[in-house]
Design a protein around this motif. Structure first.
Motif, PDB file in Angstrom:
ATOM      1  N   LEU A 288     -19.388 -31.920   8.054  1.00 28.69           N
ATOM      2  CA  LEU A 288     -18.754 -33.229   7.959  1.00 28.69           C
ATOM      3  C   LEU A 288     -18.017 -33.355   6.626  1.00 28.69           C
ATOM      4  O   LEU A 288     -18.425 -32.769   5.625  1.00 28.69           O
ATOM      5  CB  LEU A 288     -19.807 -34.337   8.096  1.00 28.69           C
ATOM      6  CG  LEU A 288     -20.492 -34.410   9.468  1.00 28.69           C
ATOM      7  CD1 LEU A 288     -21.640 -35.412   9.443  1.00 28.69           C
ATOM      8  CD2 LEU A 288     -19.487 -34.780  10.558  1.00 28.69           C
ATOM      9  N   PRO A 289     -16.926 -34.115   6.601  1.00 29.35           N
ATOM     10  CA  PRO A 289     -16.138 -34.215   5.366  1.00 29.35           C
ATOM     11  C   PRO A 289     -16.980 -34.679   4.183  1.00 29.35           C
ATOM     12  O   PRO A 289     -17.797 -35.595   4.297  1.00 29.35           O
ATOM     13  CB  PRO A 289     -15.077 -35.267   5.725  1.00 29.35           C
ATOM     14  CG  PRO A 289     -14.952 -35.197   7.200  1.00 29.35           C
ATOM     15  CD  PRO A 289     -16.320 -34.877   7.711  1.00 29.35           C
ATOM     16  N   ASN A 341     -11.958 -35.971  -6.682  1.00 30.29           N
ATOM     17  CA  ASN A 341     -11.045 -35.736  -5.566  1.00 30.29           C
ATOM     18  C   ASN A 341     -11.642 -36.122  -4.217  1.00 30.29           C
ATOM     19  O   ASN A 341     -11.146 -35.703  -3.163  1.00 30.29           O
ATOM     20  CB  ASN A 341     -10.621 -34.266  -5.534  1.00 30.29           C
ATOM     21  CG  ASN A 341     -11.806 -33.320  -5.360  1.00 30.29           C
ATOM     22  OD1 ASN A 341     -12.957 -33.728  -5.505  1.00 30.29           O
ATOM     23  ND2 ASN A 341     -11.520 -32.064  -5.055  1.00 30.29           N
ATOM     24  N   LEU A 342     -12.731 -36.884  -4.221  1.00 35.25           N
ATOM     25  CA  LEU A 342     -13.359 -37.311  -2.980  1.00 35.25           C
ATOM     26  C   LEU A 342     -12.996 -38.753  -2.664  1.00 35.25           C
ATOM     27  O   LEU A 342     -12.877 -39.587  -3.560  1.00 35.25           O
ATOM     28  CB  LEU A 342     -14.885 -37.185  -3.083  1.00 35.25           C
ATOM     29  CG  LEU A 342     -15.460 -35.789  -3.362  1.00 35.25           C
ATOM     30  CD1 LEU A 342     -16.980 -35.866  -3.419  1.00 35.25           C
ATOM     31  CD2 LEU A 342     -15.010 -34.793  -2.316  1.00 35.25           C
ATOM     32  N   ASN A 343     -12.849 -39.054  -1.357  1.00 30.78           N
ATOM     33  CA  ASN A 343     -12.672 -40.443  -0.944  1.00 30.78           C
ATOM     34  C   ASN A 343     -13.964 -40.946  -0.307  1.00 30.78           C
ATOM     35  O   ASN A 343     -14.977 -40.242  -0.300  1.00 30.78           O
ATOM     36  CB  ASN A 343     -11.479 -40.579   0.011  1.00 30.78           C
ATOM     37  CG  ASN A 343     -11.666 -39.746   1.279  1.00 30.78           C
ATOM     38  OD1 ASN A 343     -12.752 -39.676   1.843  1.00 30.78           O
ATOM     39  ND2 ASN A 343     -10.581 -39.111   1.731  1.00 30.78           N
ATOM     40  N   ARG A 344     -13.935 -42.139   0.251  1.00 29.33           N
ATOM     41  CA  ARG A 344     -15.149 -42.745   0.793  1.00 29.33           C
ATOM     42  C   ARG A 344     -15.240 -42.646   2.313  1.00 29.33           C
ATOM     43  O   ARG A 344     -16.086 -43.270   2.931  1.00 29.33           O
ATOM     44  CB  ARG A 344     -15.248 -44.206   0.346  1.00 29.33           C
ATOM     45  CG  ARG A 344     -15.408 -44.371  -1.150  1.00 29.33           C
ATOM     46  CD  ARG A 344     -15.644 -45.819  -1.518  1.00 29.33           C
ATOM     47  NE  ARG A 344     -16.836 -46.357  -0.876  1.00 29.33           N
ATOM     48  CZ  ARG A 344     -17.231 -47.628  -0.963  1.00 29.33           C
ATOM     49  NH1 ARG A 344     -16.522 -48.471  -1.709  1.00 29.33           N
ATOM     50  NH2 ARG A 344     -18.307 -48.040  -0.349  1.00 29.33           N
ATOM     51  N   GLY A 345     -14.380 -41.829   2.920  1.00 24.56           N
ATOM     52  CA  GLY A 345     -14.436 -41.683   4.368  1.00 24.56           C
ATOM     53  C   GLY A 345     -13.915 -42.925   5.067  1.00 24.56           C
ATOM     54  O   GLY A 345     -13.160 -43.710   4.506  1.00 24.56           O
ATOM     55  N   SER A 349     -11.886 -40.306  10.351  1.00 24.41           N
ATOM     56  CA  SER A 349     -11.261 -39.443   9.353  1.00 24.41           C
ATOM     57  C   SER A 349     -11.107 -38.057   9.938  1.00 24.41           C
ATOM     58  O   SER A 349     -11.931 -37.602  10.740  1.00 24.41           O
ATOM     59  CB  SER A 349     -12.098 -39.396   8.061  1.00 24.41           C
ATOM     60  OG  SER A 349     -13.447 -39.070   8.338  1.00 24.41           O
ATOM     61  N   ALA A 350     -10.041 -37.371   9.565  1.00 23.18           N
ATOM     62  CA  ALA A 350      -9.745 -36.053  10.094  1.00 23.18           C
ATOM     63  C   ALA A 350     -10.818 -35.057   9.689  1.00 23.18           C
ATOM     64  O   ALA A 350     -11.427 -35.169   8.626  1.00 23.18           O
ATOM     65  CB  ALA A 350      -8.377 -35.598   9.609  1.00 23.18           C
ATOM     66  N   ALA A 351     -11.046 -34.076  10.542  1.00 24.57           N
ATOM     67  CA  ALA A 351     -12.057 -33.054  10.258  1.00 24.57           C
ATOM     68  C   ALA A 351     -11.651 -31.760  10.926  1.00 24.57           C
ATOM     69  O   ALA A 351     -10.774 -31.736  11.785  1.00 24.57           O
ATOM     70  CB  ALA A 351     -13.418 -33.506  10.747  1.00 24.57           C
ATOM     71  N   THR A 352     -12.325 -30.696  10.532  1.00 24.25           N
ATOM     72  CA  THR A 352     -12.018 -29.387  11.096  1.00 24.25           C
ATOM     73  C   THR A 352     -12.971 -29.052  12.232  1.00 24.25           C
ATOM     74  O   THR A 352     -13.509 -29.959  12.861  1.00 24.25           O
ATOM     75  CB  THR A 352     -12.078 -28.321   9.994  1.00 24.25           C
ATOM     76  OG1 THR A 352     -13.351 -28.407   9.333  1.00 24.25           O
ATOM     77  CG2 THR A 352     -10.996 -28.566   8.961  1.00 24.25           C
TER      78      THR A 352
END
Length: 512
Positions: A288-289, A341-345, A349-352
């Motif tokens: 997960l991101p 460089n992290l956001n709060r989701g 949110s996009a993921a792989t």
């Protein structure tokens, strides 16, 4: 052989964990073995989740319309989604019912009419569900009794199982599955063990509520899905009904009561759940991101957050002997790794790619992202506590107790001082340990994240709704409606769908 799909009625359905497990079971010809016909839930937000899932199940697996994915990604409104697919929306609304059993707003006659209509004269069907458990849980009992012992004894949630009981007596399903918390084993009302009373009533539901239409001939064998044959005398101890989910492939040490009821004219003996190795928490959430927590009561930005977390090494207690040198070094190394460089989701949110465990169960390639994966905000003092706790856990392979914290870092609460004296509830900052199944995901996760701290210090946060949902084995395309607090409640109160599916397999065999 039964006619597929076998109808299911779900009471106290929550967001649909039991329903999802039963609905997901397919035959060797890829035909659905069970079909939920009615699910009743009193909570508005959980009902919206339930209804949305019922809508999705109207489509063949993997064939959901793009409109669904646009809705959960925030690109389409719910009304627009349902209006574009009126037939499926109608079926979903008929299945998911916003109602509270035992209340005038949901009269028994209407409930019985809906169930009878949904079954359409089918004699082979299943009743599932479990009454609200707050009055049975150890925490719930402590909280209610703290206010008033008489209020605890009168709490209507003790007896909501009787609404389940009434439907058993009225409709006599061949099979039922009832779930509740382990605390039910020790719960008492007026010094009477309530579990023994519930078992007696479930075995003879018509006699228990005096339903003349069924007389006293309706009887059920109550069976454990862990030990179906009981002891050598064919009897069951209360503990036999406890299912420890980590023994059956669920990445969580969740212990719950599961009662399988088999009508006396069904002579078949069920098999037991098959033991399965459980994955660890990191096995199911690592992909997960990575996101950061937020800052509450002050300006929130990624830079401010980073400096706040790193600021733990500037605290006076950090270098004045409150902690050992090796712990100081571990904290310093981890602080230097915290990045901005992290956001709060977010809700989407996009993921792989797919996770390493249960990819077919969790993963939906059409989703293209992650749902319900946003972080909480915390005060700066709690950020330091979370950071300390996760570094301590990484270093010592256990979550810290209150006495492991430097005293200046502890909250200045009276109950903290009491906990230090009596060592009760002294694990209130609990890190979920990498390399192990998680502890029980409970509805209290909605209150704060203190018991559900992420193992990664550089994210310095509590678990998100999606991470909790992964631990509960909800598929990734399962969208939880409502504010984040309500989402947490839904996840914490649910039955793990992957466990429900295993129970559904046992039930299906009873109909063969």
């Amino acid at each position: 052989m039964p006619k597929f799909p076998i109808p299911v009625i779900d009471l106290f359905a929550g967001p649909g964990g039991l329903s999802e497990g039963f609905s997901s079971l397919t035959s060797i010809t890829n035909q659905s073995v069970f079909k939920v016909k009615v699910s009743i839930e009193s909570d508005e937000h959980a009902h919206r989740t339930l209804e949305l899932r019922a809508f999705l199940r109207c489509f063949p697996r993997g064939k959901a319309p793009q409109d669904y994915y646009d809705y959960v990604a925030g690109r389409l409104t719910r009304d627009a989604l349902l209006n574009r697919h009126p037939q499926q929306a109608k079926i979903a609304r008929e299945e998911a019912w916003l109602g509270e059993l035992g209340k005038e707003s949901t009269p028994n006659d209407l409930v019985d009419e809906r169930i009878k209509g949904a079954l359409n004269d089918s004699t082979e069907w299943v009743l599932i569900g479990g009454p609200p458990c707050q009055a049975y849980s150890l925490v719930g009992r402590s909280r209610i009794r703290g206010k008033s012992q008489s209020k605890y004894n009168k709490d209507p949630r003790h007896f909501l199982y009787r609404e389940y009981l009434r439907i058993l007596a009225k409709h006599a399903p061949p099979i039922f599955v009832m779930e509740n918390v382990k605390g039910l084993l020790s719960a008492t009302v007026k010094k009477e063990l309530i579990f023994q009373r519930i078992l007696s009533d479930l075995a003879h539901p018509a006699a228990a509520i005096d339903e003349a239409s069924q007389g006293e001939t309706l009887e059920y064998r109550l069976v454990s899905v862990v030990n179906p044959t009981g002891n050598l005398l064919g009897e069951f101890e209360p503990e036999d009904f406890v299912v420890k989910t980590e023994r059956f492939g669920i990445p969580q040490a969740r212990h719950r009561i599961i009662i399988l009821g088999i009508r006396s004219d069904f002579q078949k003996i069920p098999r037991a759940l098959t033991p399965l190795d459980a994955p660890n928490i990191d096995d199911v959430i690592w992909d997960l991101p990575r996101i950061r927590s937020g800052l509450s009561k002050q300006r929130d930005s990624s830079e401010t957050w980073r400096e706040t977390v790193r600021g733990i090494v500037d605290e006076k207690w950090f270098s004045n002997g409150c902690i050992e040198d090796d712990m100081r070094q571990a904290l310093t190394v981890a602080a230097n790794r915290v990045r901005a460089n992290l956001n709060r989701g977010g809700e989407y949110s996009a993921a792989t790619g797919p996770p390493s465990h249960y990819p077919d169960w969790f993963f939906d390639p059409k989703l293209g992202g992650v749902l319900n994966h946003s972080s909480r905000g915390h005060i700066s003092a709690d950020l330091h506590r979370y950071f300390f706790a996760s570094v301590f856990a990484k270093k010592n392979s256990r979550a810290p107790l209150l006495q492991d914290f430097p005293k200046p870092l502890l909250p200045k609460h009276k109950n903290v001082r009491e906990a230090l004296k009596v060592t009760k509830f002294n694990d209130r900052f609990r890190v979920q340990l990498k390399g192990r199944p998680s502890t029980t995901v409970v509805s209290h996760i909605s209150k704060d994240g203190h018991y559900f701290i992420h193992y990664d210090p550089t994210q310095c946060r509590s678990l998100t709704v999606r991470e909790a949902a992964r631990l509960q084995t909800f598929p990734d395309n399962y969208f939880f409606e409502g504010p984040r607090t309500e989402q947490y409640k839904q996840v914490g109160n649910a039955v793990p769908p992957l466990l429900a599916r295993q129970i559904a397999e046992i039930v299906a065999e009873l109909f063969d």
